[in-house]
Design a protein around this motif. Structure first.
Motif, short mmCIF file in Angstrom:
data_model
loop_
_atom_site.label_atom_id
_atom_site.label_comp_id
_atom_site.label_asym_id
_atom_site.label_seq_id
_atom_site.Cartn_x
_atom_site.Cartn_y
_atom_site.Cartn_z
N ARG A 170 30.12 57.43 37.12
CA ARG A 170 30.79 58.72 37.33
C ARG A 170 32.22 58.54 37.81
O ARG A 170 32.97 59.50 37.93
N ASP A 171 32.60 57.29 38.11
CA ASP A 171 33.90 57.03 38.74
C ASP A 171 34.96 56.66 37.71
O ASP A 171 34.67 55.97 36.73
N ASP A 172 36.21 57.10 37.93
CA ASP A 172 37.30 56.78 37.01
C ASP A 172 38.33 55.83 37.63
O ASP A 172 39.41 55.62 37.07
N GLY A 173 38.03 55.25 38.81
CA GLY A 173 39.05 54.44 39.50
C GLY A 173 38.81 52.94 39.41
O GLY A 173 39.45 52.17 40.14
N ALA A 174 37.90 52.51 38.51
CA ALA A 174 37.54 51.09 38.47
C ALA A 174 38.75 50.20 38.22
O ALA A 174 38.95 49.19 38.92
N GLN A 175 39.59 50.56 37.25
CA GLN A 175 40.71 49.68 36.90
C GLN A 175 41.68 49.53 38.07
O GLN A 175 42.16 48.43 38.35
N GLU A 176 41.94 50.63 38.77
CA GLU A 176 42.84 50.56 39.94
C GLU A 176 42.29 49.60 40.99
O GLU A 176 43.01 48.78 41.56
N ARG A 177 41.00 49.69 41.24
CA ARG A 177 40.38 48.81 42.25
C ARG A 177 40.39 47.36 41.78
O ARG A 177 40.64 46.44 42.56
N LEU A 178 40.13 47.15 40.48
CA LEU A 178 40.14 45.78 39.96
C LEU A 178 41.54 45.19 40.05
O LEU A 178 41.70 44.00 40.37
N ASP A 179 42.57 46.00 39.82
CA ASP A 179 43.95 45.51 39.96
C ASP A 179 44.23 45.11 41.41
O ASP A 179 44.87 44.09 41.67
N ILE A 180 43.74 45.88 42.35
CA ILE A 180 43.93 45.55 43.78
C ILE A 180 43.21 44.24 44.10
O ILE A 180 43.76 43.35 44.75
N LEU A 181 42.01 44.09 43.58
CA LEU A 181 41.22 42.89 43.90
C LEU A 181 41.65 41.67 43.11
O LEU A 181 41.22 40.55 43.39
N ASN A 182 42.53 41.87 42.14
CA ASN A 182 43.06 40.74 41.36
C ASN A 182 44.33 40.17 42.00
O ASN A 182 44.93 39.23 41.49
N GLN A 183 44.74 40.74 43.13
CA GLN A 183 45.94 40.24 43.81
C GLN A 183 45.61 38.98 44.61
O GLN A 183 44.46 38.58 44.74
N LYS A 184 46.69 38.40 45.18
CA LYS A 184 46.56 37.13 45.92
C LYS A 184 45.51 37.17 47.04
O LYS A 184 44.80 36.21 47.27
N SER A 185 45.43 38.31 47.70
CA SER A 185 44.49 38.43 48.82
C SER A 185 43.12 38.91 48.36
O SER A 185 42.27 39.23 49.18
N GLY A 186 42.91 38.96 47.05
CA GLY A 186 41.71 39.60 46.51
C GLY A 186 40.53 38.69 46.28
O GLY A 186 40.35 37.65 46.92
N VAL A 187 39.75 39.06 45.28
CA VAL A 187 38.41 38.52 45.09
C VAL A 187 38.40 37.02 44.74
O VAL A 187 37.44 36.30 45.05
N PHE A 188 39.50 36.53 44.13
CA PHE A 188 39.48 35.12 43.72
C PHE A 188 39.73 34.16 44.88
O PHE A 188 39.66 32.94 44.71
N ARG A 189 39.98 34.68 46.06
CA ARG A 189 40.01 33.83 47.27
C ARG A 189 38.61 33.33 47.60
O ARG A 189 38.44 32.32 48.27
N CYS A 190 37.60 34.07 47.18
CA CYS A 190 36.21 33.69 47.48
C CYS A 190 35.87 32.37 46.81
O CYS A 190 36.10 32.19 45.62
N LYS A 191 35.33 31.45 47.61
CA LYS A 191 34.94 30.14 47.08
C LYS A 191 33.42 29.98 47.06
O LYS A 191 32.88 28.89 47.16
N THR A 192 32.72 31.11 46.98
CA THR A 192 31.28 31.14 46.79
C THR A 192 30.53 30.34 47.87
O THR A 192 29.59 29.61 47.55
N SER A 193 30.91 30.53 49.12
CA SER A 193 30.24 29.73 50.16
C SER A 193 28.90 30.35 50.61
O SER A 193 28.12 29.72 51.30
N PHE A 194 28.64 31.60 50.24
CA PHE A 194 27.35 32.28 50.48
C PHE A 194 27.07 32.65 51.94
O PHE A 194 26.04 33.24 52.23
N ASN A 195 27.97 32.30 52.88
CA ASN A 195 27.73 32.71 54.28
C ASN A 195 27.52 34.21 54.39
O ASN A 195 26.69 34.69 55.16
N CYS A 196 28.29 34.96 53.58
CA CYS A 196 28.25 36.42 53.64
C CYS A 196 26.86 36.94 53.28
O CYS A 196 26.32 37.82 53.95
#
Ligand code: SF4
Ligand code: F3S
Ligand code: FES
Length: 250
Positions: free
Chosen positions: A198-224
């Motif tokens: 139902r949401d139309d803001g996916a691309q905006e959020r993905l652009d935010i999370l594609n920045q330097k401080s975003g999702v690709f900083r995660c190194k899959t350590s699983f602690n979370c």
């Protein structure tokens, strides 16, 4: 004559059940301390009581200055995350009989300590707000509901369970090293809307999370994932967001 044992009173039963709990708590008062210090306490309680009850007993009967957050006391509000025996947990849902009678309690890591077990949550909530954690819908359904199939709902069901306790973000080694990283909790909040049909803001959020401080900083350590008291598959949600960016597909 038959001798029968007199039944124990409920009060005596209760006294028999009590255990001594030893607490070692990291304290810090910015008005008097130059650095954190450890303080020890002993309380008597039932094995069915929770870590939060131990903290209440200390505060109410031994040292009223002990400072910690709590609200619901039932694992719903997310306010009493702390490091208990080395792991991020909610004090209100961990029973003494499961966790043991020797407790070492510290504030969650990676956020500035304000006093004792209370940390400044503002940077955490700012990161949460940065991913626009609310429904963005451009069409007007009028008086109708925004419908979706069960299959569509299932795509983000897991991430709706987040209570913003910060157990995940403050257990992440990447976040400890660089607090600019948006952190797993914010990504979970973003996931909840990115995959909502139902949401139309996916691309905006993905652009935010594609920045330097975003999702690709995660190194899959699983602690979370291990730390999440709601059992959310946090690392899986992060991977789904990474894939949505990489393959341009939600
Ligand atoms: Fe807490 Fe889990 Fe939400 Fe992280 S994902 S903030 S650990 S409830
Ligand atoms: Fe951190 Fe979780 Fe990724 S602990 S590195 S966000 S898998
Ligand atoms: Fe609300 Fe523990 S006090 S989650």
């Amino acid at each position: 004559m038959t001798v029968t044992e007199s039944p124990a009173t409920p009060k005596a039963d209760k006294a028999k059940e009590l255990v001594r709990v030893h607490l070692r708590i990291k304290r810090y008062d910015p008005e008097t301390d130059t650095r954190p210090r450890w303080q020890e306490f002993e309380v008597e309680m039932s094995p069915g009581d929770r870590v939060l009850d131990a903290l209440h007993l200390v505060k109410w009967t031994q040292d009223g200055t002990l400072t910690f957050r709590r609200s619901c006391a039932h694992g719903v509000c997310g306010s009493d995350a702390m490091v208990i025996n080395g792991e991020n947990k909610l004090a209100c849902i961990n029973l003494i009989k499961n966790i043991g009678t020797d407790l070492t309690i510290e504030p969650i890591r990676g956020l500035e300590v304000i006093k004792d077990l209370v940390v400044d949550m503002e940077p955490f909530f700012a990161q949460h707000r940065s991913v626009m954690p609310y429904l963005i819908a451009h069409d007007d359904p009028g008086y109708k509901e925004r419908l979706q199939t069960q299959e569509d709902r299932d795509r983000f069901d897991d991430t709706t369970k987040c209570i913003l306790c910060a157990c995940c973000t403050t257990s992440c080694p990447i976040y400890w090293a660089n607090s600019e990283y948006v952190g797993p909790a914010a990504i979970v909040s973003a996931h909840r809307f990115i995959f909502d049909s139902r949401d139309d803001g996916a691309q905006e959020r993905l652009d935010i999370l594609n920045q330097k401080s975003g999702v690709f900083r995660c190194k899959t350590s699983f602690n979370c994932t291990e730390a999440c008291p709601r059992g959310i598959k946090v690392t899986q949600a992060i991977e789904e967001v990474k894939r949505a960016i990489l393959y341009d597909r939600v």
